[in-house]
Design a protein around this motif. Structure first.
Motif, PDB file in Angstrom:
ATOM      1  N   SER A  59     -10.068  12.984  -5.244  1.00  0.00           N
ATOM      2  CA  SER A  59     -11.388  13.606  -5.353  1.00  0.00           C
ATOM      3  C   SER A  59     -11.721  15.025  -5.444  1.00  0.00           C
ATOM      4  O   SER A  59     -12.428  15.515  -6.096  1.00  0.00           O
ATOM      5  N   TRP A  60     -10.659  15.701  -5.187  1.00  0.00           N
ATOM      6  CA  TRP A  60     -10.719  17.083  -5.185  1.00  0.00           C
ATOM      7  C   TRP A  60      -9.480  17.614  -6.178  1.00  0.00           C
ATOM      8  O   TRP A  60      -9.707  18.954  -6.346  1.00  0.00           O
ATOM      9  N   PHE A  61      -9.098  16.712  -6.928  1.00  0.00           N
ATOM     10  CA  PHE A  61      -8.479  17.405  -8.128  1.00  0.00           C
ATOM     11  C   PHE A  61      -9.256  18.103  -9.260  1.00  0.00           C
ATOM     12  O   PHE A  61      -8.770  19.045  -9.572  1.00  0.00           O
ATOM     13  N   LYS A  62     -10.454  17.523  -9.424  1.00  0.00           N
ATOM     14  CA  LYS A  62     -11.227  18.269 -10.444  1.00  0.00           C
ATOM     15  C   LYS A  62     -11.401  19.807  -9.969  1.00  0.00           C
ATOM     16  O   LYS A  62     -11.527  20.589 -10.859  1.00  0.00           O
ATOM     17  N   ALA A  63     -11.920  19.891  -8.666  1.00  0.00           N
ATOM     18  CA  ALA A  63     -12.042  21.207  -8.139  1.00  0.00           C
ATOM     19  C   ALA A  63     -10.910  22.030  -8.168  1.00  0.00           C
ATOM     20  O   ALA A  63     -10.924  23.106  -8.600  1.00  0.00           O
ATOM     21  N   MET A  64      -9.570  21.644  -8.082  1.00  0.00           N
ATOM     22  CA  MET A  64      -8.648  22.339  -8.154  1.00  0.00           C
ATOM     23  C   MET A  64      -8.123  22.846  -9.585  1.00  0.00           C
ATOM     24  O   MET A  64      -7.804  24.080  -9.857  1.00  0.00           O
ATOM     25  N   GLU A  65      -8.604  21.866 -10.617  1.00  0.00           N
ATOM     26  CA  GLU A  65      -8.230  22.277 -11.955  1.00  0.00           C
ATOM     27  C   GLU A  65      -9.511  23.240 -12.533  1.00  0.00           C
ATOM     28  O   GLU A  65      -9.074  24.128 -13.021  1.00  0.00           O
ATOM     29  N   LYS A  66     -10.612  22.966 -11.663  1.00  0.00           N
ATOM     30  CA  LYS A  66     -11.672  24.200 -12.450  1.00  0.00           C
ATOM     31  C   LYS A  66     -11.453  25.382 -11.800  1.00  0.00           C
ATOM     32  O   LYS A  66     -11.715  26.486 -12.552  1.00  0.00           O
ATOM     33  N   PHE A  67     -11.158  25.717 -10.468  1.00  0.00           N
ATOM     34  CA  PHE A  67     -11.194  26.878  -9.861  1.00  0.00           C
ATOM     35  C   PHE A  67      -9.725  27.544 -10.184  1.00  0.00           C
ATOM     36  O   PHE A  67      -9.411  28.811 -10.200  1.00  0.00           O
ATOM     37  N   GLY A  68      -8.574  26.522 -10.577  1.00  0.00           N
ATOM     38  CA  GLY A  68      -7.360  27.005 -11.069  1.00  0.00           C
ATOM     39  C   GLY A  68      -7.139  27.251 -12.254  1.00  0.00           C
ATOM     40  O   GLY A  68      -6.116  27.780 -12.663  1.00  0.00           O
ATOM     41  N   ASP A  69      -7.804  26.776 -13.010  1.00  0.00           N
ATOM     42  CA  ASP A  69      -8.072  27.026 -14.536  1.00  0.00           C
ATOM     43  C   ASP A  69      -6.541  26.398 -15.119  1.00  0.00           C
ATOM     44  O   ASP A  69      -5.935  26.999 -15.679  1.00  0.00           O
ATOM     45  N   PHE A  70      -6.543  24.908 -14.853  1.00  0.00           N
ATOM     46  CA  PHE A  70      -5.306  24.362 -15.277  1.00  0.00           C
ATOM     47  C   PHE A  70      -5.818  22.751 -15.429  1.00  0.00           C
ATOM     48  O   PHE A  70      -6.669  22.319 -15.023  1.00  0.00           O
ATOM     49  N   SER A  71      -4.774  22.079 -16.166  1.00  0.00           N
ATOM     50  CA  SER A  71      -5.222  20.742 -16.514  1.00  0.00           C
ATOM     51  C   SER A  71      -4.057  19.806 -15.952  1.00  0.00           C
ATOM     52  O   SER A  71      -2.760  19.976 -16.340  1.00  0.00           O
ATOM     53  N   ILE A  72      -4.237  19.045 -14.945  1.00  0.00           N
ATOM     54  CA  ILE A  72      -3.338  18.150 -14.355  1.00  0.00           C
ATOM     55  C   ILE A  72      -2.890  17.103 -15.659  1.00  0.00           C
ATOM     56  O   ILE A  72      -1.618  16.829 -15.605  1.00  0.00           O
ATOM     57  N   GLN A  73      -3.711  16.717 -16.382  1.00  0.00           N
ATOM     58  CA  GLN A  73      -3.092  15.687 -17.338  1.00  0.00           C
ATOM     59  C   GLN A  73      -2.365  16.429 -18.416  1.00  0.00           C
ATOM     60  O   GLN A  73      -1.383  15.813 -18.942  1.00  0.00           O
ATOM     61  N   LYS A  74      -2.526  17.696 -18.706  1.00  0.00           N
ATOM     62  CA  LYS A  74      -1.674  18.397 -19.777  1.00  0.00           C
ATOM     63  C   LYS A  74      -0.468  18.720 -19.010  1.00  0.00           C
ATOM     64  O   LYS A  74       0.724  18.814 -19.869  1.00  0.00           O
ATOM     65  N   GLU A  75      -0.410  19.234 -17.709  1.00  0.00           N
ATOM     66  CA  GLU A  75       0.832  19.685 -17.197  1.00  0.00           C
ATOM     67  C   GLU A  75       1.614  18.746 -16.643  1.00  0.00           C
ATOM     68  O   GLU A  75       2.939  19.045 -16.426  1.00  0.00           O
ATOM     69  N   PHE A  76       0.770  17.602 -15.981  1.00  0.00           N
ATOM     70  CA  PHE A  76       1.725  16.833 -15.187  1.00  0.00           C
ATOM     71  C   PHE A  76       1.527  15.335 -15.747  1.00  0.00           C
ATOM     72  O   PHE A  76       0.529  14.390 -14.993  1.00  0.00           O
ATOM     73  N   PRO A  77       1.800  14.848 -16.669  1.00  0.00           N
ATOM     74  CA  PRO A  77       1.625  13.639 -17.456  1.00  0.00           C
ATOM     75  C   PRO A  77       2.036  12.527 -16.703  1.00  0.00           C
ATOM     76  O   PRO A  77       1.237  11.383 -16.668  1.00  0.00           O
ATOM     77  N   LYS A  78       3.019  12.630 -15.764  1.00  0.00           N
ATOM     78  CA  LYS A  78       3.454  11.240 -15.060  1.00  0.00           C
ATOM     79  C   LYS A  78       2.625  11.226 -13.856  1.00  0.00           C
ATOM     80  O   LYS A  78       2.270   9.996 -13.458  1.00  0.00           O
ATOM     81  N   LEU A  79       2.160  12.086 -13.481  1.00  0.00           N
ATOM     82  CA  LEU A  79       1.058  12.124 -12.335  1.00  0.00           C
ATOM     83  C   LEU A  79      -0.079  11.786 -12.676  1.00  0.00           C
ATOM     84  O   LEU A  79      -0.537  10.793 -11.989  1.00  0.00           O
ATOM     85  N   THR A  80      -0.672  11.857 -13.973  1.00  0.00           N
ATOM     86  CA  THR A  80      -1.635  11.558 -14.354  1.00  0.00           C
ATOM     87  C   THR A  80      -1.688   9.940 -14.742  1.00  0.00           C
ATOM     88  O   THR A  80      -2.591   9.202 -14.296  1.00  0.00           O
ATOM     89  N   THR A  81      -0.498   9.399 -15.139  1.00  0.00           N
ATOM     90  CA  THR A  81      -0.416   8.121 -15.531  1.00  0.00           C
ATOM     91  C   THR A  81      -0.589   7.322 -14.083  1.00  0.00           C
ATOM     92  O   THR A  81      -0.984   6.293 -13.760  1.00  0.00           O
ATOM     93  N   TRP A  82       0.227   7.911 -13.093  1.00  0.00           N
ATOM     94  CA  TRP A  82       0.146   7.474 -11.654  1.00  0.00           C
ATOM     95  C   TRP A  82      -1.128   7.096 -11.128  1.00  0.00           C
ATOM     96  O   TRP A  82      -1.572   6.268 -10.633  1.00  0.00           O
ATOM     97  N   THR A  83      -1.990   8.254 -11.329  1.00  0.00           N
ATOM     98  CA  THR A  83      -3.193   8.185 -10.587  1.00  0.00           C
ATOM     99  C   THR A  83      -4.185   7.194 -11.325  1.00  0.00           C
ATOM    100  O   THR A  83      -4.941   6.402 -10.885  1.00  0.00           O
ATOM    101  N   LYS A  84      -4.035   7.025 -12.647  1.00  0.00           N
ATOM    102  CA  LYS A  84      -4.542   5.966 -13.549  1.00  0.00           C
ATOM    103  C   LYS A  84      -4.450   4.619 -13.037  1.00  0.00           C
ATOM    104  O   LYS A  84      -5.204   3.697 -12.853  1.00  0.00           O
ATOM    105  N   ARG A  85      -3.016   4.435 -12.643  1.00  0.00           N
ATOM    106  CA  ARG A  85      -2.467   3.131 -12.167  1.00  0.00           C
ATOM    107  C   ARG A  85      -3.223   2.921 -10.815  1.00  0.00           C
ATOM    108  O   ARG A  85      -3.593   1.670 -10.330  1.00  0.00           O
ATOM    109  N   CYS A  86      -3.303   3.751 -10.003  1.00  0.00           N
ATOM    110  CA  CYS A  86      -3.908   3.651  -8.377  1.00  0.00           C
ATOM    111  C   CYS A  86      -5.222   3.522  -8.531  1.00  0.00           C
ATOM    112  O   CYS A  86      -5.831   2.704  -7.630  1.00  0.00           O
TER     113      CYS A  86
END
Length: 202
Positions: free
Chosen positions: A162-189
């Motif tokens: 639930s805090w991932f979006k805040a991390m992305e916003k304030f860190g100015d990065f994209s989990i989906q773009k930089e960590f695709p395997k982690l993104t697939t895992w979160t969708k599965r969860c």
């Protein structure tokens, strides 16, 4: 029975979300008591006199503190249902190691990313991204961190989701773009009802 299990928690707590997931996976009914961690209620002080923090799991009047300890307690007490920790001693040790890594290494930069500025912020962002990379490397091509089954470390890390979006916003990065395997895992969860119902709105 719900009156045997009580959870003192605060809705945005990543640690409380873990405990909710575990209880849901086990099918345990419980009474939820919203507890503002900045307001030290008599019940919170009584049940967690050392740290005076949430979440606190109360079972038959006895308190269990610290979310990772709660996950293990839940797994042992309700052992006849969905296993959270693997039975193999080595695999169990690895699940504990990585869950500990999350709280020891990942926690601080996960909130400092929105609480710092300037050079300190840049250093925190670098550290956070390194930890995300470490977690993605550990996941590899496995469906879940424990292999084929959603378990202990998945719950430990999804508590932060639930805090991932805040991390992305304030860190100015994209989990989906930089960590695709982690993104697939979160969708599965997120396909699991236990996870969706436990998470706070980002």
């Amino acid at each position: 029975m719900a009156d045997e299990v009580i959870l003192l928690d605060y809705w945005p707590s990543m640690f409380g979300m873990r405990t909710k997931m575990a209880l849901a996976e086990k099918g345990v009914e419980y009474e939820y008591k919203e507890t503002d961690p900045w307001v030290k209620t008599p019940l919170l002080i009584e049940m967690n006199p050392i740290h005076k923090k949430i979440p606190v799991l109360i079972h038959k009047g006895k308190p269990i503190c610290e979310s990772l300890i709660q996950l293990e307690y839940i797994d042992e007490v309700w052992s006849d249902t969905y296993p959270i920790l693997p039975s193999d001693p080595y695999l169990k040790s690895q699940a504990r190691f990585w869950a500990d890594f999350i709280d020891r290494k990942f926690y601080d930069p996960s909130w400092k990313i929105w609480a710092t500025v300037g050079e300190e912020h840049a250093a925190v962002k670098k550290e956070l991204l390194e930890h995300f990379k470490t977690l993605e490397t550990e996941l590899g091509d496995k469906p879940y961190y424990g292999g084929e089954v959603f378990g202990f470390m998945d719950i430990a890390l999804m508590g932060y989701y639930s805090w991932f979006k805040a991390m992305e916003k304030f860190g100015d990065f994209s989990i989906q773009k930089e960590f695709p395997k982690l993104t697939t895992w979160t969708k599965r969860c997120l396909e699991r009802e236990s996870v969706v119902n436990a998470l706070a709105d980002s």
